[in-house]
Design a protein around this motif. Structure first.
Motif, PDB file in Angstrom:
ATOM      1  N   ALA A 298      85.355  22.135  39.388  1.00  0.00           N
ATOM      2  CA  ALA A 298      84.158  22.839  39.863  1.00  0.00           C
ATOM      3  C   ALA A 298      83.337  23.366  38.688  1.00  0.00           C
ATOM      4  N   ASP A 299      83.965  23.562  37.524  1.00  0.00           N
ATOM      5  CA  ASP A 299      83.258  24.020  36.326  1.00  0.00           C
ATOM      6  C   ASP A 299      82.660  22.866  35.527  1.00  0.00           C
ATOM      7  N   VAL A 300      83.097  21.636  35.817  1.00  0.00           N
ATOM      8  CA  VAL A 300      82.687  20.473  35.034  1.00  0.00           C
ATOM      9  C   VAL A 300      81.420  19.861  35.634  1.00  0.00           C
ATOM     10  N   VAL A 301      80.404  19.711  34.801  1.00  0.00           N
ATOM     11  CA  VAL A 301      79.140  19.108  35.225  1.00  0.00           C
ATOM     12  C   VAL A 301      79.169  17.604  34.996  1.00  0.00           C
ATOM     13  N   GLU A 302      79.709  17.205  33.836  1.00  0.00           N
ATOM     14  CA  GLU A 302      79.669  15.798  33.456  1.00  0.00           C
ATOM     15  C   GLU A 302      80.706  15.554  32.368  1.00  0.00           C
ATOM     16  N   VAL A 303      81.294  14.363  32.357  1.00  0.00           N
ATOM     17  CA  VAL A 303      82.211  13.968  31.289  1.00  0.00           C
ATOM     18  C   VAL A 303      81.597  12.755  30.605  1.00  0.00           C
ATOM     19  N   LEU A 304      81.447  12.854  29.291  1.00  0.00           N
ATOM     20  CA  LEU A 304      80.776  11.828  28.501  1.00  0.00           C
ATOM     21  C   LEU A 304      81.678  11.347  27.376  1.00  0.00           C
ATOM     22  N   GLY A 305      81.304  10.243  26.766  1.00  0.00           N
ATOM     23  CA  GLY A 305      81.949   9.816  25.535  1.00  0.00           C
ATOM     24  C   GLY A 305      81.458  10.700  24.405  1.00  0.00           C
ATOM     25  N   LEU A 306      82.141  10.636  23.285  1.00  0.00           N
ATOM     26  CA  LEU A 306      81.743  11.458  22.139  1.00  0.00           C
ATOM     27  C   LEU A 306      80.443  10.949  21.533  1.00  0.00           C
ATOM     28  N   ARG A 307      79.786  11.819  20.837  1.00  0.00           N
ATOM     29  CA  ARG A 307      78.536  11.505  20.157  1.00  0.00           C
ATOM     30  C   ARG A 307      78.406  12.387  18.931  1.00  0.00           C
TER      31      ARG A 307
ATOM     32  N   GLY B 159      79.199  21.878  16.948  1.00  0.00           N
ATOM     33  CA  GLY B 159      77.766  21.706  16.732  1.00  0.00           C
ATOM     34  C   GLY B 159      76.998  21.833  18.028  1.00  0.00           C
ATOM     35  N   MET B 160      75.818  21.217  18.048  1.00  0.00           N
ATOM     36  CA  MET B 160      74.938  21.236  19.214  1.00  0.00           C
ATOM     37  C   MET B 160      74.567  19.798  19.558  1.00  0.00           C
ATOM     38  N   LEU B 161      74.317  19.585  20.855  1.00  0.00           N
ATOM     39  CA  LEU B 161      73.798  18.294  21.278  1.00  0.00           C
ATOM     40  C   LEU B 161      72.565  18.536  22.135  1.00  0.00           C
ATOM     41  N   ASP B 162      71.747  17.518  22.229  1.00  0.00           N
ATOM     42  CA  ASP B 162      70.545  17.588  23.042  1.00  0.00           C
ATOM     43  C   ASP B 162      70.844  16.886  24.361  1.00  0.00           C
ATOM     44  N   ARG B 163      70.766  17.642  25.447  1.00  0.00           N
ATOM     45  CA  ARG B 163      70.953  17.053  26.781  1.00  0.00           C
ATOM     46  C   ARG B 163      69.651  17.234  27.551  1.00  0.00           C
ATOM     47  N   ARG B 164      68.914  16.151  27.628  1.00  0.00           N
ATOM     48  CA  ARG B 164      67.640  16.153  28.358  1.00  0.00           C
ATOM     49  C   ARG B 164      66.711  17.261  27.874  1.00  0.00           C
TER      50      ARG B 164
ATOM     51  N   LEU C 148      77.913  24.266  28.297  1.00  0.00           N
ATOM     52  CA  LEU C 148      78.735  24.328  27.103  1.00  0.00           C
ATOM     53  C   LEU C 148      79.497  23.019  27.023  1.00  0.00           C
ATOM     54  N   GLY C 149      79.507  22.407  25.853  1.00  0.00           N
ATOM     55  CA  GLY C 149      80.256  21.170  25.662  1.00  0.00           C
ATOM     56  C   GLY C 149      81.647  21.463  25.134  1.00  0.00           C
ATOM     57  N   LEU C 150      82.628  20.753  25.655  1.00  0.00           N
ATOM     58  CA  LEU C 150      84.016  20.889  25.204  1.00  0.00           C
ATOM     59  C   LEU C 150      84.525  19.533  24.753  1.00  0.00           C
ATOM     60  N   ILE C 151      85.012  19.448  23.525  1.00  0.00           N
ATOM     61  CA  ILE C 151      85.667  18.227  23.064  1.00  0.00           C
ATOM     62  C   ILE C 151      87.123  18.330  23.496  1.00  0.00           C
ATOM     63  N   LEU C 152      87.556  17.367  24.300  1.00  0.00           N
ATOM     64  CA  LEU C 152      88.882  17.386  24.902  1.00  0.00           C
ATOM     65  C   LEU C 152      89.638  16.102  24.559  1.00  0.00           C
ATOM     66  N   GLU C 153      90.842  16.240  24.034  1.00  0.00           N
ATOM     67  CA  GLU C 153      91.685  15.078  23.756  1.00  0.00           C
ATOM     68  C   GLU C 153      92.404  14.628  25.028  1.00  0.00           C
ATOM     69  N   HIS C 154      92.543  13.334  25.183  1.00  0.00           N
ATOM     70  CA  HIS C 154      93.271  12.729  26.312  1.00  0.00           C
ATOM     71  C   HIS C 154      92.728  13.214  27.658  1.00  0.00           C
ATOM     72  N   ALA C 155      91.422  13.304  27.775  1.00  0.00           N
ATOM     73  CA  ALA C 155      90.791  13.775  29.012  1.00  0.00           C
ATOM     74  C   ALA C 155      90.433  12.577  29.879  1.00  0.00           C
ATOM     75  N   THR C 156      91.460  11.926  30.412  1.00  0.00           N
ATOM     76  CA  THR C 156      91.237  10.702  31.187  1.00  0.00           C
ATOM     77  C   THR C 156      91.841  10.765  32.582  1.00  0.00           C
ATOM     78  N   GLU C 157      92.332  11.923  32.977  1.00  0.00           N
ATOM     79  CA  GLU C 157      93.044  12.010  34.254  1.00  0.00           C
ATOM     80  C   GLU C 157      92.582  13.237  35.035  1.00  0.00           C
ATOM     81  N   THR C 158      92.439  13.041  36.335  1.00  0.00           N
ATOM     82  CA  THR C 158      92.192  14.172  37.222  1.00  0.00           C
ATOM     83  C   THR C 158      93.352  14.266  38.197  1.00  0.00           C
ATOM     84  N   VAL C 159      93.629  15.477  38.638  1.00  0.00           N
ATOM     85  CA  VAL C 159      94.717  15.713  39.585  1.00  0.00           C
ATOM     86  C   VAL C 159      94.270  16.784  40.579  1.00  0.00           C
ATOM     87  N   HIS C 160      94.941  16.816  41.701  1.00  0.00           N
ATOM     88  CA  HIS C 160      94.721  17.872  42.688  1.00  0.00           C
ATOM     89  C   HIS C 160      95.901  18.829  42.629  1.00  0.00           C
TER      90      HIS C 160
END
Length: 180
Positions: free
Chosen positions: A37-46, A60-65, A107-119
């Protein structure tokens, strides 16, 4: 005629309603969970624009739209080396609300091994028994088939001094001048 999908029994429906979706990630060998519910979008690194004078865990900072979004490295925030830049390392954009009900910022978070969702049922998380004032963002824990998982509270990620640096007031209401 197409077969109708089976309906959930009342106990099954109540169980499903109590569960929430979480994005799992790792810091070293430890597993952590972000409430989806806190996650807006998951992207690849840049690439990020560097922000001099910030703690080393601010990537750092990124430009999102057209909107600047600060990015923090969760591995570095936890006192480890910077996140390893591999294909399973993701950039999660989250709603950062330090005040319950307050206006959220990205806020952007760099997350390792962020490839799985669970309930998980949020009620299954239990206090972990430590007063960890140095990491107030670490929430309760639960155990599943993969081991222990610790919840991360997005609203507690940034100390007030870093929050003021990354999200300066723009309306002049907190001692700063309004933006031109």
């Amino acid at each position: 005629m197409a077969a109708l999908a089976p309906s959930l029994s009342k106990p099954d429906a109540a169980f499903a309603a109590a569960r929430r979706l979480y994005l799992l990630f790792r810091i070293g060998e430890d597993r952590y969970a972000l409430d989806a519910a806190d996650v807006v979008e998951v992207l690849g690194l840049r690439a990020f624009k560097q922000v001099p004078g910030t703690p080393p865990w601010v990537a750092g900072m990124l430009d999102r739209r057209g909107v600047p979004v600060p990015v923090i490295d969760m591995s570095a925030l936890a006192g480890r080396a910077s996140a390893v830049m591999v294909t399973s390392t993701r950039l999660a954009l989250v709603r950062f609300r330090p005040d319950a009900g307050g206006e959220g910022r990205l806020l952007g978070l760099i997350l390792e091994h962020a490839t799985e969702t669970v309930h998980y049922d949020p009620a299954a998380f239990r206090p972990y028994g430590l007063d960890n004032a140095g990491a107030p963002y670490l929430g309760p824990v639960l155990s599943d088939a993969g081991g222990m998982v610790q919840a991360v509270n997005v609203g507690d990620l940034l100390p007030a001094s870093v929050r003021a640096l990354l999200f300066p007031p723009v309306d002049g209401s907190q001692g700063g001048e309004a933006s031109p």
